[in-house]
Design a protein around this motif. Structure first.
Motif, PDB file in Angstrom:
ATOM      1  N   ALA A 110       0.837  -1.193   0.000  1.00 26.22           N
ATOM      2  CA  ALA A 110       0.000   0.000   0.000  1.00 26.22           C
ATOM      3  C   ALA A 110       0.869   1.239   0.000  1.00 26.22           C
ATOM      4  CB  ALA A 110      -0.900  -0.005   1.238  1.00 26.22           C
ATOM      5  N   ALA A 111       0.399   2.256  -0.720  1.00 27.12           N
ATOM      6  CA  ALA A 111       1.134   3.509  -0.785  1.00 27.12           C
ATOM      7  C   ALA A 111       1.267   4.112   0.610  1.00 27.12           C
ATOM      8  CB  ALA A 111       0.413   4.483  -1.716  1.00 27.12           C
ATOM      9  N   GLN A 112       2.469   4.603   0.903  1.00 29.49           N
ATOM     10  CA  GLN A 112       2.700   5.227   2.190  1.00 29.49           C
ATOM     11  C   GLN A 112       3.426   6.549   1.983  1.00 29.49           C
ATOM     12  OE1 GLN A 112       4.259   2.830   5.349  1.00 29.49           O
ATOM     13  NE2 GLN A 112       3.604   0.931   4.399  1.00 29.49           N
ATOM     14  N   ASP A 113       3.214   7.454   2.906  1.00 28.23           N
ATOM     15  CA  ASP A 113       3.895   8.737   2.835  1.00 28.23           C
ATOM     16  C   ASP A 113       5.240   8.644   3.531  1.00 28.23           C
ATOM     17  OD1 ASP A 113       1.932   9.969   1.431  1.00 28.23           O
ATOM     18  OD2 ASP A 113       0.995  10.939   3.156  1.00 28.23           O
ATOM     19  N   ILE A 114       6.207   9.315   2.944  1.00 26.25           N
ATOM     20  CA  ILE A 114       7.529   9.453   3.555  1.00 26.25           C
ATOM     21  C   ILE A 114       7.800  10.943   3.717  1.00 26.25           C
ATOM     22  CG2 ILE A 114      10.005   8.999   3.333  1.00 26.25           C
ATOM     23  CD1 ILE A 114       9.327   6.714   1.462  1.00 26.25           C
ATOM     24  N   THR A 115       8.305  11.340   4.843  1.00 30.46           N
ATOM     25  CA  THR A 115       8.714  12.718   5.073  1.00 30.46           C
ATOM     26  C   THR A 115      10.231  12.774   5.081  1.00 30.46           C
ATOM     27  OG1 THR A 115       6.758  13.191   6.423  1.00 30.46           O
ATOM     28  CG2 THR A 115       8.629  14.679   6.656  1.00 30.46           C
ATOM     29  N   PHE A 116      10.794  13.546   4.153  1.00 33.12           N
ATOM     30  CA  PHE A 116      12.240  13.731   4.105  1.00 33.12           C
ATOM     31  C   PHE A 116      12.608  14.986   4.889  1.00 33.12           C
ATOM     32  CE2 PHE A 116      13.502  10.387   1.376  1.00 33.12           C
ATOM     33  CZ  PHE A 116      12.447  10.165   0.497  1.00 33.12           C
ATOM     34  N   PHE A 117      13.640  14.890   5.710  1.00 33.13           N
ATOM     35  CA  PHE A 117      14.024  15.995   6.587  1.00 33.13           C
ATOM     36  C   PHE A 117      15.545  16.071   6.628  1.00 33.13           C
ATOM     37  CE2 PHE A 117      14.464  18.305  10.625  1.00 33.13           C
ATOM     38  CZ  PHE A 117      13.431  19.231  10.519  1.00 33.13           C
ATOM     39  N   ARG A 118      16.081  17.081   5.948  1.00 33.40           N
ATOM     40  CA  ARG A 118      17.532  17.233   5.881  1.00 33.40           C
ATOM     41  C   ARG A 118      18.043  18.085   7.034  1.00 33.40           C
ATOM     42  NH1 ARG A 118      17.432  19.369  -0.147  1.00 33.40           N
ATOM     43  NH2 ARG A 118      15.481  20.143   0.732  1.00 33.40           N
TER      44      ARG A 118
END
Length: 335
Positions: A24-32
């Motif tokens: 299932a599609a999932q959200d990823i949060t990228f944080f540099r």
């Protein structure tokens, strides 16, 4: 920055990072996290914190069953030119967060100091004060440099353009009545300066970082160094003039066969933008201060041991992000 699984795959994320994800599609949060040169202290500390707060979809829980980070978060430690570059990148929206010296953060937020005449970066907000950053004036053993005044006529690196170290090195020299014209000034990254000191083409260099600094540690073993004190009435005047400076000391055991010295310091802040959501920064702040992160910090780097919740609000100079403020209020750090 949020992307769904399909976009992540199209963007070229490694299969290993996504292999454990459900269909299932999932959200990823990228944080540099903007840090500094790879030879300094910011970069490894940034890597520890990035690892601690990350918990991408499909990750396993910690061994003790607790959360290892923020669900769906992928944080990365990014090498940069240091404090000034990080403050600028956060203000421009090209970096989600970064490590910034307390003096640079204050100047950027207020539009004073090195930011005089430039637009204020008044969207900067603090997540935490991490640790004191000592001013380390490193001289090649045998160079004859025992005090700041001995730098006259010497080959000195003040660090690279865009770094907070360069800004503060100029202030330290001014406190002793010196300018760059009094010496053969160069503007090099810490590792470049260390390499030149090692081969005898540089006499000394400034570094603002938590000790032990990797490049300086290597020099102490392979070449031999002296730490030059930044102390006396000149340093006292510097601290009195600029409230973001503090008196400090580097101990005898910081570098092999190198006596410690009195010096001055600023604080290393973890800074973000007011545009980052309150919920995200609250979750990141909570992850920074949980028990699993504590273990990583204590075992991962000597400076990690002094990153403490009870010191998290020291010398901020800029407002807290609302998400971080909410966390500290819940923990009773803010009364």
């Amino acid at each position: 920055m949020r992307i769904n699984r399909r976009t992540a795959l199209l963007g070229g994320l490694g299969a290993a990072a996504l292999g454990a994800m459900p269909a299932a599609a999932q959200d990823i949060t990228f944080f540099r996290i903007g840090t500094g040169a790879t030879a300094g202290t910011y970069f490894p500390i940034g890597g520890l914190i990035a690892n601690a707060i990350s918990n991408p979809p499909g990750s396993r829980a910690c061994a003790d069953g607790g959360s290892c980070g923020v669900p769906g978060l992928v944080a990365t430690s990014v090498a940069s030119n240091g404090s000034v570059a990080n403050a600028n990148a956060i203000a421009a929206g090209t970096m989600q967060s970064g490590f910034v010296q307390s003096d640079v953060a204050y100047w950027a937020y207020t539009g004073t100091g090195i930011y005089e005449g430039r637009p204020k970066a008044d969207g900067l907000r603090a997540i935490a004060s991490l640790y004191p950053e000592s001013f380390q004036l490193v001289a090649r053993k045998g160079s004859g440099i025992k005090s700041v005044m001995d730098l006259k006529g010497k080959r000195l690196s003040l660090d690279e353009p865009g770094s907070g170290t360069l800004v503060d090195a100029r202030q330290i020299l001014a406190a002793y009545g010196l300018t760059e014209k009094d010496m053969k000034a160069e503007y090099l990254k810490t590792q470049q300066a260390a390499d030149k000191l090692k081969d005898g083409t540089l006499d000394a260099f400034f570094s603002v970082s938590g000790w032990p600094n990797g490049a300086i540690s290597e020099l102490a073993v392979t070449t031999g160094i002296d730490l030059v004190p930044i102390a006396g009435p000149e340093a006292d005047g510097l601290v009195k003039k600029f409230s973001f400076f503090a008196t400090d000391a580097i101990p005898d055991d910081a570098y092999k066969n190198t006596p410690g010295v009195k010096t001055v310091s600023v604080n290393a802040l973890w800074v973000t933008s007011i545009k980052q959501s309150e919920a995200l920064i609250y979750a990141i702040t909570a992850a920074l201060w949980n028990a699993n992160t504590r273990k990583l910090l204590d075992s991962g780097h000597a400076k990690g041991k002094v990153i403490r919740l009870e010191d998290s609000l020291q010398g901020l100079g800029i407002p807290l992000h609302p998400g971080a403020e909410k966390f500290y209020k819940e923990k009773g750090i803010i009364k």
